[in-house]
Design an enzyme around this catalytic site. Structure first.
Site, PDB file in Angstrom:
ATOM      1  N   GLU A 119      26.985 -15.293  12.692  1.00 32.23           N
ATOM      2  CA  GLU A 119      28.118 -14.438  11.663  1.00 32.23           C
ATOM      3  C   GLU A 119      28.938 -15.044  12.014  1.00 32.23           C
ATOM      4  O   GLU A 119      28.719 -16.741  12.267  1.00 32.23           O
ATOM      5  CB  GLU A 119      27.872 -12.948  12.605  1.00 32.23           C
ATOM      6  CG  GLU A 119      26.649 -11.990  12.815  1.00 32.23           C
ATOM      7  CD  GLU A 119      27.319 -11.040  13.587  1.00 32.23           C
ATOM      8  OE1 GLU A 119      28.200  -9.934  13.443  1.00 32.23           O
ATOM      9  OE2 GLU A 119      26.257 -10.836  14.619  1.00 32.23           O
ATOM     10  N   ARG A 286      36.015 -13.276   9.386  1.00 33.25           N
ATOM     11  CA  ARG A 286      36.142 -12.261   8.588  1.00 33.25           C
ATOM     12  C   ARG A 286      38.055 -11.769   8.125  1.00 33.25           C
ATOM     13  O   ARG A 286      37.541 -11.183   6.433  1.00 33.25           O
ATOM     14  CB  ARG A 286      36.048 -10.878   9.161  1.00 33.25           C
ATOM     15  CG  ARG A 286      34.914 -10.425   9.534  1.00 33.25           C
ATOM     16  CD  ARG A 286      34.868  -9.334  11.019  1.00 33.25           C
ATOM     17  NE  ARG A 286      33.411  -9.576  10.847  1.00 33.25           N
ATOM     18  CZ  ARG A 286      33.067  -9.004  11.644  1.00 33.25           C
ATOM     19  NH1 ARG A 286      33.715  -7.688  12.495  1.00 33.25           N
ATOM     20  NH2 ARG A 286      31.236  -8.987  12.288  1.00 33.25           N
ATOM     21  N   HIS A 347      37.489  -2.093  10.276  1.00 32.79           N
ATOM     22  CA  HIS A 347      36.090  -1.917  10.816  1.00 32.79           C
ATOM     23  C   HIS A 347      36.477  -1.978  12.190  1.00 32.79           C
ATOM     24  O   HIS A 347      35.657  -1.363  13.228  1.00 32.79           O
ATOM     25  CB  HIS A 347      35.503  -3.339  10.580  1.00 32.79           C
ATOM     26  CG  HIS A 347      34.349  -3.617  11.564  1.00 32.79           C
ATOM     27  ND1 HIS A 347      33.075  -2.657  11.252  1.00 32.79           N
ATOM     28  CD2 HIS A 347      33.883  -4.326  11.935  1.00 32.79           C
ATOM     29  CE1 HIS A 347      32.778  -3.127  11.713  1.00 32.79           C
ATOM     30  NE2 HIS A 347      32.565  -4.276  12.492  1.00 32.79           N
TER      31      HIS A 347
HETATM   32  C1  SIN Z   1      28.310  -7.039  11.551  1.00 30.31           C
HETATM   33  O1  SIN Z   1      26.910  -6.916  11.652  1.00 30.31           O
HETATM   34  O2  SIN Z   1      29.072  -7.968  10.492  1.00 30.31           O
HETATM   35  C2  SIN Z   1      29.151  -6.161  12.488  1.00 30.31           C
HETATM   36  C3  SIN Z   1      29.545  -7.178  13.496  1.00 30.31           C
HETATM   37  C4  SIN Z   1      30.792  -6.912  14.112  1.00 30.31           C
HETATM   38  O3  SIN Z   1      31.154  -5.848  14.007  1.00 30.31           O
HETATM   39  O4  SIN Z   1      30.541  -7.536  15.475  1.00 30.31           O
END
Ligand code: SIN
Length: 533
Positions: A119, A286, A347
């Site tokens: 990620e 992010r 979020h």
């Molecule tokens: C996602 O799946 O993009 C969220 C994962 C996270 O917020 O840690």
């Protein structure tokens, strides 16, 4: 007047919230005491249940604790506590083992090893997952374990109104439980405990656009603040870059793992744009990706940008992201053939109730774990999938530490007083206030901030809180009013924290101070230096 036997509940450990942190704590603490879990709706109505990504842990041969620590510190933009980061990262592999031992199904690669996804902000593949519904699978396994445990009582459809503090009885600030509303009967119970654990999750509902479920109203943060706990870094609200943009989809996350597996962000023209914002392009931190999208939307006036998976083998996309694929298909988007319209949305709260390494807050016998806490792990921006890990690590530590909590309680506990106790028919007031807060927070204290906008939000929240206070004390208590009161206080604390940070760092970006300042500090707020409770 003492609380009557019928509405007095006594327990060793009171846990507020039933996501990964609360349930993990309950399982561990039940080995040495009676645990009562209070949860607002059903046990699985949690942010954890909605998590798609997974749990970050160092498991690959090309990875190392140093690398995971370095990635966390980089994304945290100078505000992480290094010792905390090192401690949490070191516990990652054991946390994954524990999940497996509880019967959690985690995806495996063809060679039998755990499948690791990537990620944003991660320099290695290190996120264990279950398809694209990791949180739901983890929640399932934890719920099965707590339901089978005779030392754990679960009170669903119960919402905490306020924490009980010895300060009300002339003692030092120490927590000995909470007033809890049984939503079905309308009765407020007095739950007395040796230690109280806030595991209430985040506060995404402070914003009109969010990836969070309706329960994310910041209850733990507000309640802790009201009894004098220090809350910290609340200006760092993480906006996830990619939430589905569709009139019929409420809060549906398009996981960062899609970009981790090769998804590209494009404008409506088809042009890619992330290369111009960060060297890791779509896999930049992010805050950078969310601000880039916000900037492109403002420049073009478009409603959304697009996440494109169409260049990847359709079978891989369908197999790896079955839930996202299915949900999009229901809405007429075939993600193997069409780009997905996405926008940023609130979020995750990187700030929260300040704790030490055991999850202990600045109030005796009050602990905070998971998203409602501020441990020093995330700093100014959270590295993806570090949060489920943090929830498990601090649950374990708090469960060990509560054994040392010496019971502090008054001889006679004052029961909840319901004020005028008039039935409220005025639900519209709650709905309108709620809506107003969420909209101005999005516009004035969102992805891009300024002094002027923050001041506007401050004036509005003060007026609204005055109205809510009147409403709160004059009418019979309901869960909607409890949530609105908490949401308004958390909004105020976010505004106040944002006002105090005269720099741009991590998730806090203000056009008036576009650079980092040299003085690196946490924004600590408590009753004596912050807004009225
Ligand atoms: C996602 O799946 O993009 C969220 C994962 C996270 O917020 O840690």
């Amino acid at each position: 007047m003492a609380a009557s036997a019928s509405d007095l509940v006594e327990t060793d450990y009171l846990v507020l919230g039933s996501g990964i942190a609360g349930l993990s704590f309950a399982i561990d603490a039940a080995t040495h005491g009676k645990v009562t879990i209070v949860t607002k709706k059903a046990i699985s109505d949690t942010n954890t249940n909605w998590a798609q990504g997974g749990v970050a842990a160092v498991l690959a041969s090309d990875d190392s604790f140093e690398q995971h620590v370095a990635d966390t510190l980089t994304v945290g933009d100078g505000l992480c506590d290094r010792a905390v980061v090192e401690g949490v990262v070191a516990e990652g592999p054991a946390a994954v083992e524990k999940l497996l031992a509880l019967g959690t199904h985690l995806d495996r690669a063809p060679d039998g090893h755990l499948d690791l996804t990537r990620e944003g902000g991660h320099s290695r593949r290190r996120v264990v997952h279950h398809e694209d519904i990791s949180g739901r699978e983890i929640q399932r396994a934890l719920v099965a374990a707590v339901r089978a445990n005779p030392n754990i009582t679960i009170l669903e459809d119960h919402i905490a109104v306020d924490l009980l503090s010895m300060a009300k009885y002339g003692g030092d600030a120490a927590c000995f439980g909470a007033y809890v509303l049984d939503r079905a009967s309308g009765l407020v119970k007095t739950v007395v405990s040796r230690a109280t654990v806030l595991a209430t999750g985040g506060a995404g509902k402070v914003y009109v656009y969010t990836s969070n479920p309706d329960v994310a109203t910041g209850d733990g943060i507000a309640m802790a603040y009201r009894i004098g706990a220090v809350v910290s870094n609340l200006e760092f609200v993480q906006f996830h870059p990619t939430v589905l943009y569709h009139p019929h989809a409420k809060s549906f996350l398009i996981s960062e793992a899609l970009r981790g597996e090769g998804g590209k962000l494009r404008l409506a023209t088809g042009e890619r744009f992330m290369d111009g914002y960060h060297e890791r392009a779509e896999l930049g931190p992010r805050d950078v990706v969310a601000r880039a999208i916000d900037n492109e939307l403002k420049k073009s006036g478009a409603d959304s940008v697009f996440l494109d998976m169409t260049h990847l083998p359709p079978d891989f996309v369908k197999h790896r992201f079955p839930n996202i694929g299915e949900r999009c298909l229901e809405l007429g988007i075939d993600i193997t053939r069409q780009p997905i319209p996405v926008v940023p949305a609130a979020h995750y709260m990187c700030g929260g109730v300040k704790t030490d390494e055991h999850g202990q807050t600045t109030i005796k016998n009050l602990y905070a774990i998971g998203e409602c806490s501020m441990t020093g792990l995330h700093g100014a921006c959270r590295l993806a999938s570090n949060s489920l890990l943090e929830g498990m690590v601090y649950a374990r530590r708090a469960a060990a530490h509560v054994r040392t909590a010496a019971a502090l309680r008054p001889t006679t506990v004052i029961p909840w007083q319901s004020g005028e106790a008039t039935d409220s028919n005025d639900a519209i007031v709650v709905a309108l206030n709620w809506d107003e807060i969420r909209r101005f927070m999005w516009s004035y204290v969102g992805i891009v901030r300024s002094d002027k906008r923050i001041d506007r939000a401050r004036r509005r929240i003060e007026l609204l809180r005055e109205e809510i206070r009147e409403y709160y004390w004059n009418f019979k208590i309901t869960s909607d009013v409890i949530e609105l009161r908490n949401l308004a206080l958390v909004a105020h604390l976010i505004i106040e924290s944002a006002r105090r940070r005269k720099e741009s760092r991590g998730l806090h970006y203000t056009v008036d101070y576009p650079h980092k300042s040299d003085s690196v500090h946490d924004t600590d707020i408590h009753l004596t230096n912050g807004p009225a409770a």
